[in-house]
Design a protein around this motif. Sequence first.
Motif, PDB file in Angstrom:
ATOM      1  N   PHE A  46       0.876  -1.166   0.000  1.00 23.94           N
ATOM      2  CA  PHE A  46       0.000   0.000   0.000  1.00 23.94           C
ATOM      3  C   PHE A  46       0.911   1.212   0.000  1.00 23.94           C
ATOM      4  O   PHE A  46       1.883   1.266   0.759  1.00 23.94           O
ATOM      5  CB  PHE A  46      -0.887   0.017   1.251  1.00 23.94           C
ATOM      6  CG  PHE A  46      -1.697   1.281   1.380  1.00 23.94           C
ATOM      7  CD1 PHE A  46      -2.951   1.374   0.797  1.00 23.94           C
ATOM      8  CD2 PHE A  46      -1.193   2.380   2.054  1.00 23.94           C
ATOM      9  CE1 PHE A  46      -3.701   2.544   0.899  1.00 23.94           C
ATOM     10  CE2 PHE A  46      -1.928   3.554   2.157  1.00 23.94           C
ATOM     11  CZ  PHE A  46      -3.188   3.636   1.577  1.00 23.94           C
ATOM     12  N   SER A  47       0.606   2.176  -0.851  1.00 22.29           N
ATOM     13  CA  SER A  47       1.402   3.396  -0.906  1.00 22.29           C
ATOM     14  C   SER A  47       0.492   4.544  -1.302  1.00 22.29           C
ATOM     15  O   SER A  47      -0.555   4.336  -1.920  1.00 22.29           O
ATOM     16  CB  SER A  47       2.538   3.234  -1.932  1.00 22.29           C
ATOM     17  OG  SER A  47       3.457   4.295  -1.820  1.00 22.29           O
ATOM     18  N   ARG A  48       0.883   5.732  -0.945  1.00 23.99           N
ATOM     19  CA  ARG A  48       0.075   6.905  -1.239  1.00 23.99           C
ATOM     20  C   ARG A  48       0.952   8.035  -1.744  1.00 23.99           C
ATOM     21  O   ARG A  48       1.891   8.451  -1.082  1.00 23.99           O
ATOM     22  CB  ARG A  48      -0.660   7.345   0.032  1.00 23.99           C
ATOM     23  CG  ARG A  48      -1.652   8.452  -0.195  1.00 23.99           C
ATOM     24  CD  ARG A  48      -2.185   8.942   1.151  1.00 23.99           C
ATOM     25  NE  ARG A  48      -2.385  10.369   1.113  1.00 23.99           N
ATOM     26  CZ  ARG A  48      -1.467  11.303   1.247  1.00 23.99           C
ATOM     27  NH1 ARG A  48      -0.226  10.978   1.472  1.00 23.99           N
ATOM     28  NH2 ARG A  48      -1.774  12.572   1.176  1.00 23.99           N
ATOM     29  N   ALA A  49       0.621   8.513  -2.943  1.00 20.68           N
ATOM     30  CA  ALA A  49       1.284   9.700  -3.496  1.00 20.68           C
ATOM     31  C   ALA A  49       0.539  10.924  -2.960  1.00 20.68           C
ATOM     32  O   ALA A  49      -0.381  10.816  -2.164  1.00 20.68           O
ATOM     33  CB  ALA A  49       1.248   9.660  -5.014  1.00 20.68           C
ATOM     34  N   GLY A  50       0.933  12.092  -3.409  1.00 20.00           N
ATOM     35  CA  GLY A  50       0.300  13.328  -2.952  1.00 20.00           C
ATOM     36  C   GLY A  50       1.187  14.013  -1.942  1.00 20.00           C
ATOM     37  O   GLY A  50       2.413  13.855  -1.936  1.00 20.00           O
ATOM     38  N   GLU A  51       0.567  14.769  -1.073  1.00 21.08           N
ATOM     39  CA  GLU A  51       1.309  15.513  -0.060  1.00 21.08           C
ATOM     40  C   GLU A  51       1.718  14.561   1.059  1.00 21.08           C
ATOM     41  O   GLU A  51       0.875  13.878   1.639  1.00 21.08           O
ATOM     42  CB  GLU A  51       0.411  16.631   0.481  1.00 21.08           C
ATOM     43  CG  GLU A  51       1.142  17.684   1.277  1.00 21.08           C
ATOM     44  CD  GLU A  51       0.202  18.804   1.688  1.00 21.08           C
ATOM     45  OE1 GLU A  51       0.584  19.963   1.491  1.00 21.08           O
ATOM     46  OE2 GLU A  51      -0.899  18.527   2.213  1.00 21.08           O
ATOM     47  N   ILE A  57      -1.969  -2.676  -3.206  1.00 20.01           N
ATOM     48  CA  ILE A  57      -3.201  -2.678  -2.413  1.00 20.01           C
ATOM     49  C   ILE A  57      -3.800  -1.287  -2.550  1.00 20.01           C
ATOM     50  O   ILE A  57      -3.205  -0.304  -2.111  1.00 20.01           O
ATOM     51  CB  ILE A  57      -2.904  -3.022  -0.938  1.00 20.01           C
ATOM     52  CG1 ILE A  57      -2.268  -4.408  -0.834  1.00 20.01           C
ATOM     53  CG2 ILE A  57      -4.168  -2.907  -0.092  1.00 20.01           C
ATOM     54  CD1 ILE A  57      -1.675  -4.720   0.531  1.00 20.01           C
ATOM     55  N   ASP A  58      -4.949  -1.218  -3.202  1.00 24.32           N
ATOM     56  CA  ASP A  58      -5.514   0.068  -3.591  1.00 24.32           C
ATOM     57  C   ASP A  58      -6.963   0.164  -3.116  1.00 24.32           C
ATOM     58  O   ASP A  58      -7.824  -0.574  -3.601  1.00 24.32           O
ATOM     59  CB  ASP A  58      -5.441   0.177  -5.119  1.00 24.32           C
ATOM     60  CG  ASP A  58      -5.514   1.589  -5.639  1.00 24.32           C
ATOM     61  OD1 ASP A  58      -5.483   2.537  -4.833  1.00 24.32           O
ATOM     62  OD2 ASP A  58      -5.605   1.741  -6.865  1.00 24.32           O
ATOM     63  N   PRO A  59      -7.262   1.055  -2.158  1.00 24.14           N
ATOM     64  CA  PRO A  59      -8.636   1.160  -1.678  1.00 24.14           C
ATOM     65  C   PRO A  59      -9.563   1.734  -2.741  1.00 24.14           C
ATOM     66  O   PRO A  59      -9.154   2.563  -3.554  1.00 24.14           O
ATOM     67  CB  PRO A  59      -8.539   2.087  -0.470  1.00 24.14           C
ATOM     68  CG  PRO A  59      -7.298   2.875  -0.683  1.00 24.14           C
ATOM     69  CD  PRO A  59      -6.363   1.991  -1.485  1.00 24.14           C
ATOM     70  N   LEU A  60     -10.792   1.275  -2.730  1.00 28.60           N
ATOM     71  CA  LEU A  60     -11.796   1.773  -3.659  1.00 28.60           C
ATOM     72  C   LEU A  60     -11.968   3.288  -3.500  1.00 28.60           C
ATOM     73  O   LEU A  60     -12.034   4.019  -4.483  1.00 28.60           O
ATOM     74  CB  LEU A  60     -13.127   1.054  -3.429  1.00 28.60           C
ATOM     75  CG  LEU A  60     -14.235   1.339  -4.430  1.00 28.60           C
ATOM     76  CD1 LEU A  60     -13.817   0.942  -5.842  1.00 28.60           C
ATOM     77  CD2 LEU A  60     -15.495   0.585  -4.027  1.00 28.60           C
ATOM     78  N   LEU A  61     -12.013   3.748  -2.266  1.00 26.66           N
ATOM     79  CA  LEU A  61     -12.082   5.185  -1.976  1.00 26.66           C
ATOM     80  C   LEU A  61     -10.730   5.610  -1.415  1.00 26.66           C
ATOM     81  O   LEU A  61     -10.426   5.339  -0.248  1.00 26.66           O
ATOM     82  CB  LEU A  61     -13.195   5.478  -0.965  1.00 26.66           C
ATOM     83  CG  LEU A  61     -14.597   5.082  -1.405  1.00 26.66           C
ATOM     84  CD1 LEU A  61     -15.592   5.257  -0.264  1.00 26.66           C
ATOM     85  CD2 LEU A  61     -15.029   5.899  -2.612  1.00 26.66           C
ATOM     86  N   PRO A  62      -9.905   6.253  -2.234  1.00 27.74           N
ATOM     87  CA  PRO A  62      -8.545   6.580  -1.785  1.00 27.74           C
ATOM     88  C   PRO A  62      -8.538   7.650  -0.695  1.00 27.74           C
ATOM     89  O   PRO A  62      -9.466   8.446  -0.581  1.00 27.74           O
ATOM     90  CB  PRO A  62      -7.868   7.094  -3.051  1.00 27.74           C
ATOM     91  CG  PRO A  62      -8.969   7.532  -3.945  1.00 27.74           C
ATOM     92  CD  PRO A  62     -10.163   6.706  -3.594  1.00 27.74           C
ATOM     93  N   PRO A  94     -11.642  -0.903   4.730  1.00 26.58           N
ATOM     94  CA  PRO A  94     -12.010  -0.257   3.462  1.00 26.58           C
ATOM     95  C   PRO A  94     -12.010  -1.261   2.308  1.00 26.58           C
ATOM     96  O   PRO A  94     -11.123  -2.110   2.204  1.00 26.58           O
ATOM     97  CB  PRO A  94     -10.925   0.794   3.259  1.00 26.58           C
ATOM     98  CG  PRO A  94     -10.329   1.005   4.614  1.00 26.58           C
ATOM     99  CD  PRO A  94     -10.465  -0.303   5.331  1.00 26.58           C
ATOM    100  N   GLU A  95     -12.993  -1.140   1.454  1.00 30.58           N
ATOM    101  CA  GLU A  95     -13.090  -2.010   0.287  1.00 30.58           C
ATOM    102  C   GLU A  95     -11.926  -1.710  -0.661  1.00 30.58           C
ATOM    103  O   GLU A  95     -11.534  -0.565  -0.840  1.00 30.58           O
ATOM    104  CB  GLU A  95     -14.428  -1.751  -0.420  1.00 30.58           C
ATOM    105  CG  GLU A  95     -14.722  -2.717  -1.536  1.00 30.58           C
ATOM    106  CD  GLU A  95     -16.097  -2.488  -2.146  1.00 30.58           C
ATOM    107  OE1 GLU A  95     -16.316  -3.025  -3.248  1.00 30.58           O
ATOM    108  OE2 GLU A  95     -16.929  -1.783  -1.539  1.00 30.58           O
ATOM    109  N   LEU A  96     -11.393  -2.758  -1.264  1.00 32.89           N
ATOM    110  CA  LEU A  96     -10.283  -2.605  -2.210  1.00 32.89           C
ATOM    111  C   LEU A  96     -10.810  -2.658  -3.638  1.00 32.89           C
ATOM    112  O   LEU A  96     -11.829  -3.290  -3.912  1.00 32.89           O
ATOM    113  CB  LEU A  96      -9.237  -3.694  -1.990  1.00 32.89           C
ATOM    114  CG  LEU A  96      -8.635  -3.789  -0.589  1.00 32.89           C
ATOM    115  CD1 LEU A  96      -7.563  -4.870  -0.548  1.00 32.89           C
ATOM    116  CD2 LEU A  96      -8.080  -2.447  -0.124  1.00 32.89           C
TER     117      LEU A  96
END
Length: 174
Positions: free
Chosen positions: A8-13, A46-51, A73-75
């Motif tokens: 699981f990873s998150r781009a952005g700020e 691993i990518d949540p349906l609602l990021p 959270p749903e994926l």
Amino acid sequence: MAQLIAYFSRAGENYYSGTLKTVSVGNTEVAAKTLQTITGADLFQIDPLLPYSNDYNQCIAQAQADQKRNARPELKRYPDSLESYDTIYLGYPNYWGTMPMPVFTFLEHFDFTGKTIYPFCTHEGSGMGRSEEDIRRLCPGAKVEKGLALHGGSVKDGESLLRKWAEIEKEPSK
């Protein structure tokens, strides 16, 4: 048997050593792709349906709210099967002392009995937190090895740490 890197990873700020910085690729994704180069393992995000929000402060509020209510959270999707994998490298950022809740969703979706899980996380000072214990609780039939905590702000320079960790993890347990 094959190896899988699920992350699981998150781009952005994101937070980097006391300041906020916007990135197009999250720190854990950088580490996961480096580990893929080292190991040749398959890669799954691993990518949540609602990021979570791209805004850092909103993201941490969302992540903390998910954790407080023990959300799953749903994926967007899952691998068809983990049957062919005996080794799972599991990557995530440290959110409030453990894994982001979408990682909990992923782990609870599969039976990891007989598999070996090698956790790795990115962080800005909190290390692995209690994530290794949480993985053991969620995957009681798996062997969970000692994880690797990578400082997110310097993950781009983490290849030697990942290489050393991956090589050590291939050695039989003593």
